[in-house]
Design an enzyme around this catalytic site. Structure first.
Site, PDB file in Angstrom:
ATOM      1  N   ASP A 307       0.844  -1.199   0.000  1.00 46.96           N
ATOM      2  CA  ASP A 307       0.000   0.000   0.000  1.00 46.96           C
ATOM      3  C   ASP A 307       0.885   1.256   0.000  1.00 46.96           C
ATOM      4  OD1 ASP A 307      -2.170   1.695  -0.030  1.00 46.96           O
ATOM      5  OD2 ASP A 307      -2.925   1.139   1.949  1.00 46.96           O
ATOM      6  N   HIS A 311       3.271  10.689   0.272  1.00 45.50           N
ATOM      7  CA  HIS A 311       2.740  12.025   0.531  1.00 45.50           C
ATOM      8  C   HIS A 311       3.922  12.958   0.731  1.00 45.50           C
ATOM      9  CE1 HIS A 311      -1.440  10.867   0.852  1.00 45.50           C
ATOM     10  NE2 HIS A 311      -1.116   9.898   1.692  1.00 45.50           N
TER      11      HIS A 311
END
Lengths: 427, 318
Positions: A307, A311
């Site tokens: 996953d 960011h």
């Protein structure tokens, strides 16, 4: 094209578990010889003594952020991260801008991935715009190369739409990947609901929001015969539900993320609310972590993924409740698998490789690369014993949002070979 | 005057006061003992000492606050610190500036200490990591409110020489209460027995993890209880299906005069501001065994002690 001789490696077959010592010659991206004491003339040598060579690995759950969010990651940078992690292929989730709900976006991704040493397989949206209302053009998306369908972070809430998606996708022989979360189960939470959230006063996400959605989807999969793939399974009851469903023949598969067996919700407290411990599903309790390992061990959980969710620093460098969910994972995946699953004897090396090589490809209907004369060379060179410490210099992603800086790792992916390119990670 | 029976630390070992979670009983006792001295200062005709002269403190309030902020300001003034105030409704993010940028700007103005209140848990920890200033937590979301708990402990010591074995009931909205979390930590550290009481909808799912007795029945909570701390009921909770109505809440969990009659030694505390007729019947607020205004008075002394100890710790260097 790099013509190479991979010398003295131990070939590992993740299906049978067989190992044998052999050299491999690759010319023009094709394996031209596999055998002992092969001649090295005109070839770049790679010394794989003491290392395994297996069919290339795949991470079936990554976010490459392109198109639209290139400040977090690009297909090129995400693929560099994948290569460092030993992955020759990735499947990328559709929460891009625009989302992967049209042929054009798939074609754009494929064109950006052209020529890279890592293959990129898009997972397309279930619904138009990931809005959960109307089905996306699943047939067209599949024809262009979508390997599965998922609305990922905006999970399909409507039971009706989920039923139709499973029915329609079954005709196309593609799985529906659902991020199991019932958004009506509680107000927006930021960490696992349990003893730690009680102490920290952080608005919690109940395990139940995952489990109740999973229970619904398992019933729908049973009803429709459509292949349900459970994204990032994270709770002990979820593992039990999948185990029970598999036993009664429901067409379901599941994946677990590396951080869900490497860390618990205590990391939020111990790190002083570090936003690098914030992801979705959240880090769970010790009992959940134990159940994930058990599920991996007994085959309830088919695949291991990361996953990988990049960011930018400015997005994560905020107060806990304002931070976006997710961490990068490609670079640290194998070191965590080695430390928490292989060294702890939950999986042997072949079984661990199976979960990042064979199982995900079966779920996505992709061929498993072979190490034999005449085959396209797609392989990973690694070991399961090197101890190392994960550091910033290992990060290839454009973002560096990870809780694992400074974490001990066991086992290292040394190199990959794919699409005529050798990517050597060095030491 | 309080005289804690606990072992007292000789100096304050932390750079910040992020919460009571990082402190031990001896350190808490040090704050309370120090506060005792400042309490005496507050009784003098000139209620000001030069202790923090030259120190600049920023009161950084991202959430509305009246008493905590006034109390900190008074404490800072009584210690002769220089004060700057920053307040913003809502989060800094909604104003377009990140919390980190706000903090760095304040740091660039050479502020020594930051007293911060924010709606998000962990903000003091975040600022402690990302700025050079010393941080004092004046309330972070539903996590902690350490100076409130300290002033509550101080107030308890004015009435009980020893908190060991003392039975305290904390009643009301536990799940959303930073006051409850810090008080539970402080009270347990000093040996008190804590019971929390409220409807299941206002208790954390794992309230047992807080190390307290849990009951949903007020009578059970108040039986043999030495001190009841009522928590403020946020009136908007009734719209979130947490309680059916304020009326029903008061009927089940409001502290009324008959509770005081039945429990003849029980003291009543409240962190304020009180909703009269909700968590406490109006007569209870004004009852002779209500020590709510003592809490407020002691708040200044306790905050003076915290500011003073942090400043002396800083002077020792790191």
């Amino acid at each position: 094209m790099q013509d190479v001789l991979i010398r003295n490696g131990t070939l590992l077959d993740p299906v049978t578990g067989d190992v044998r010592r052999a050299d491999i010659i690759i010319r023009n991206g094709i394996i031209t010889a596999v055998g002992e004491q092969l001649p090295s003339s005109g070839l770049t040598p790679y010394d794989a003594a003491g290392k395994f060579v297996s069919p290339g690995w795949i991470d079936m759950h990554v976010h490459l952020r392109e198109p639209g969010l290139e400040y977090k990651e690009t297909i090129a940078s995400g693929c560099r991260a994948a290569a460092f992690g030993g992955f020759t292929e990735v499947a990328c989730l559709p929460n891009t801008e625009p989302p992967i709900d049209s042929a054009e976006v798939i074609l754009a991704i494929q064109s950006r991935a052209q020529g890279l040493p890592v293959n990129v397989y898009p997972i397309a949206c279930v619904s138009k715009g990931r809005k959960g209302r109307e089905l996306a053009p699943l047939f067209e998306l599949k024809t262009c190369g979508a390997v599965a369908f998922s609305d990922d972070g905006s999970p399909v809430q409507s039971g009706h739409l989920m039923r139709r998606a499973l029915e329609y996708a079954s005709m196309l022989d593609r799985p529906i990947v659902n991020h199991m979360e019932d958004l009506h189960m509680g107000p927006k939470g930021h960490m696992h609901e349990g003893a730690v959230s009680a102490r920290l006063g952080v608005p919690p996400v109940p395990a139940l929001s995952e489990e109740s959605m999973l229970a619904r989807d398992l019933l729908l999969a049973e009803l429709t015969g459509g292949h349900l793939h459970v994204a990032h399974i994270s709770t002990s009851k979820s593992v039990a539900l999948v185990r029970q469903a598999k036993a009664s023949g429901v067409p379901v598969t599941a994946e677990a993320c590396t951080h869900h067996f490497a860390l618990t919700d205590l990391a939020v407290e111990e790190s002083g609310f570090s936003t690098q411990t914030k992801m979705h599903p959240p880090l769970r309790s010790q009992a959940d972590t134990d159940a994930i390992k058990e599920g991996l061990e007994d085959g309830t959980i088919d695949a291991i993924c990361t996953d990988h969710a990049p960011h930018a620093a400015f997005e994560k460098n905020v107060e806990f409740t304002a931070a976006p969910f997710g961490i990068i994972g490609l670079e640290s995946a194998w070191g965590l698998i080695g430390r928490h699953l292989v060294a702890e004897q939950h999986l042997d090396v072949a079984a661990a490789v199976h979960k990042v090589c064979v199982a995900p490809r079966k779920i996505l209907r992709l061929p498993v690369p072979e190490i034999r004369e005449g085959a396209h060379a797609n392989l990973t060179i690694f070991d399961a014993t090197t101890k190392w410490t994960f550091a910033a210099r290992h990060i290839r992603s454009k973002s560096s949002n990870t809780p694992f800086l400074g974490a001990r790792m066991t086992g290292k992916a040394w190199a990959i070979y794919n699409n005529g390119q050798l990517v050597d990670n060095g030491d | 005057m309080p005289a804690t029976q606990q072992e007292t630390a000789t100096q304050w070992p932390h750079r910040h006061l992020l919460g009571l979670a990082g402190c031990n009983a001896a350190e808490v006792s040090l704050i309370l003992e120090t506060a005792k001295e400042f309490r005496a200062v507050l009784e003098r005709p000139i209620r000001r000492v030069p202790t923090l002269r030259g120190i600049t403190i920023c009161n950084l309030f991202f959430e509305p606050s009246t008493r905590t902020r006034l109390s900190f300001e008074l404490a800072e003034k009584r210690l002769s610190a220089d004060i700057v105030n920053f307040s913003s409704k809502g989060s800094s993010v909604s104003k377009g500036e990140s919390l980190l940028d706000t903090a760095r700007n304040i740091e660039a103005m050479k502020v020594d200490m930051v007293v911060v209140r924010h709606r998000s848990p962990g903000v003091p920890h975040f600022l402690g990591r990302s700025t050079r200033a010393q941080i004092i937590n004046a309330g972070d979301g539903q996590h902690e409110h350490p100076t409130q708990a300290l002033l509550d402990l101080f107030t308890l010591y004015e009435h009980h020489r020893d908190l060991r074995g003392l039975r305290i009931a904390i009643v009301g909205d536990i799940v959303h209460s930073r006051v409850a979390r810090s008080n539970i930590l402080g009270l347990r550290m000093l040996g008190a027995h804590v019971t929390v009481c409220g409807p299941p909808t206002l208790l954390p799912h794992r309230a047992d993890a807080l190390g307290v007795r849990v009951t949903h029945r007020l009578d059970e909570a108040l039986e043999g209880c030495d001190v009841v701390m009522a928590l403020r009921m946020q009136l908007e909770r009734q719209n979130l299906s947490l309680i059916p109505s304020i009326r029903e809440y008061h009927a089940l969990y409001g502290i009324r005069p008959d509770h005081l009659r039945r429990n003849v030694d029980m003291l009543v505390m409240h962190p304020g501001p009180v909703n009269r007729g909700v968590e406490l019947a109006s007569e209870v607020v004004d009852h002779e065994r209500s020590i709510i205004l003592d809490q407020v008075t002691n708040g200044v002394a306790v905050r003076m002690a915290v500011l003073y100890l942090l400043a002396t710790a800083e002077q020792r260097g790191w």
